[in-house]
Scaffold this motif. Sequence first.
Motif, PDB file in Angstrom:
ATOM      1  N   ALA A 203       0.833  -1.206   0.000  1.00 37.65           N
ATOM      2  CA  ALA A 203       0.000   0.000   0.000  1.00 37.65           C
ATOM      3  C   ALA A 203       0.865   1.252   0.000  1.00 37.65           C
ATOM      4  O   ALA A 203       0.563   2.232  -0.697  1.00 37.65           O
ATOM      5  CB  ALA A 203      -0.923   0.000   1.219  1.00 37.65           C
TER       6      ALA A 203
ATOM      7  N   ARG B 297       1.054   4.141  -2.944  1.00 37.85           N
ATOM      8  CA  ARG B 297       0.820   5.557  -2.660  1.00 37.85           C
ATOM      9  C   ARG B 297       1.973   6.425  -3.160  1.00 37.85           C
ATOM     10  O   ARG B 297       1.748   7.509  -3.712  1.00 37.85           O
ATOM     11  CB  ARG B 297       0.625   5.743  -1.159  1.00 37.85           C
ATOM     12  CG  ARG B 297       0.331   7.182  -0.762  1.00 37.85           C
ATOM     13  CD  ARG B 297       0.157   7.328   0.723  1.00 37.85           C
ATOM     14  NE  ARG B 297       0.203   8.722   1.130  1.00 37.85           N
ATOM     15  CZ  ARG B 297       0.355   9.121   2.379  1.00 37.85           C
ATOM     16  NH1 ARG B 297       0.451   8.223   3.354  1.00 37.85           N
ATOM     17  NH2 ARG B 297       0.390  10.403   2.665  1.00 37.85           N
TER      18      ARG B 297
ATOM     19  N   ASP C 244       3.489  16.046  -1.199  1.00 39.90           N
ATOM     20  CA  ASP C 244       2.707  14.812  -1.142  1.00 39.90           C
ATOM     21  C   ASP C 244       3.599  13.594  -1.407  1.00 39.90           C
ATOM     22  O   ASP C 244       3.446  12.546  -0.764  1.00 39.90           O
ATOM     23  CB  ASP C 244       1.580  14.847  -2.181  1.00 39.90           C
ATOM     24  CG  ASP C 244       0.443  15.781  -1.767  1.00 39.90           C
ATOM     25  OD1 ASP C 244       0.393  16.165  -0.584  1.00 39.90           O
ATOM     26  OD2 ASP C 244      -0.371  16.132  -2.648  1.00 39.90           O
TER      27      ASP C 244
ATOM     28  N   ALA D 153       4.383  10.762   1.427  1.00 37.25           N
ATOM     29  CA  ALA D 153       4.069   9.354   1.159  1.00 37.25           C
ATOM     30  C   ALA D 153       5.246   8.464   1.531  1.00 37.25           C
ATOM     31  O   ALA D 153       5.073   7.374   2.087  1.00 37.25           O
ATOM     32  CB  ALA D 153       3.697   9.169  -0.314  1.00 37.25           C
TER      33      ALA D 153
END
Length: 230
Positions: free
Chosen positions: A116, A120, A146, A150
């Motif tokens: 996951a 991302r 961002d 992440a």
Amino acid sequence: MNPAAAKRSLVDIALESLGAQLAGGRWPVGSRMPTEPELAEELGISRNTVREAVRVLLYAGLLEVRQGDGTYVRAVVNPGEAMRAISRASLREHLEVRCLLEESAARLAAERAGDAGLARIAAALERLGRPQADETPESYAERDLDFHVAIADACGNQALSGLYRYFSHAVRQSVQDSIRDEALPDPDLAAHAAIFDAIRARRPDEAGAAAAAITRPLLATLARLLDTPR
């Protein structure tokens, strides 16, 4: 002298003294603080002034009151002071901290990121490489942040991730400043992709080096511009 100003200055003195003693380890986390009369006598100020100073420390989260038992040390570092120090820091200092955080996060993410987390990071990288029609330094900085958030969230260290988020405003500002100033190198998409590729390949040293390849040139150029030693 204005009585309110005099009172405020005494509270400031009490806060400075108590804060220094907390940071110096006189009262470790979990220990019981002296009573207000004891502190007032030690500091040579009134109990009311001590009470106000203690209230400030309670509000800041450094102390806690246990009903019927006393006041105990909850933390020895004031997060408000840390934020004020960050806000006063220079662009060079922001970038120095950014180097440490992003390099460490990239290394750890290469070791620990799950599926996951990798997905991302990949999605954030894809958005970073998709310029907007009305692109501005601010909009690019948001997407860049961002991407790095992440990675920080995927590194498996909540403390580092939390610190990076806490520091995000300074990071965002440093990215915007680097774009506005043509003298500073502007990292391209390939440089960011190199970080993700190394994380996905589970190569911590390469991931850290790829992160450094973005931040270190900014530091080196800025150091030359400011004529300060690196």
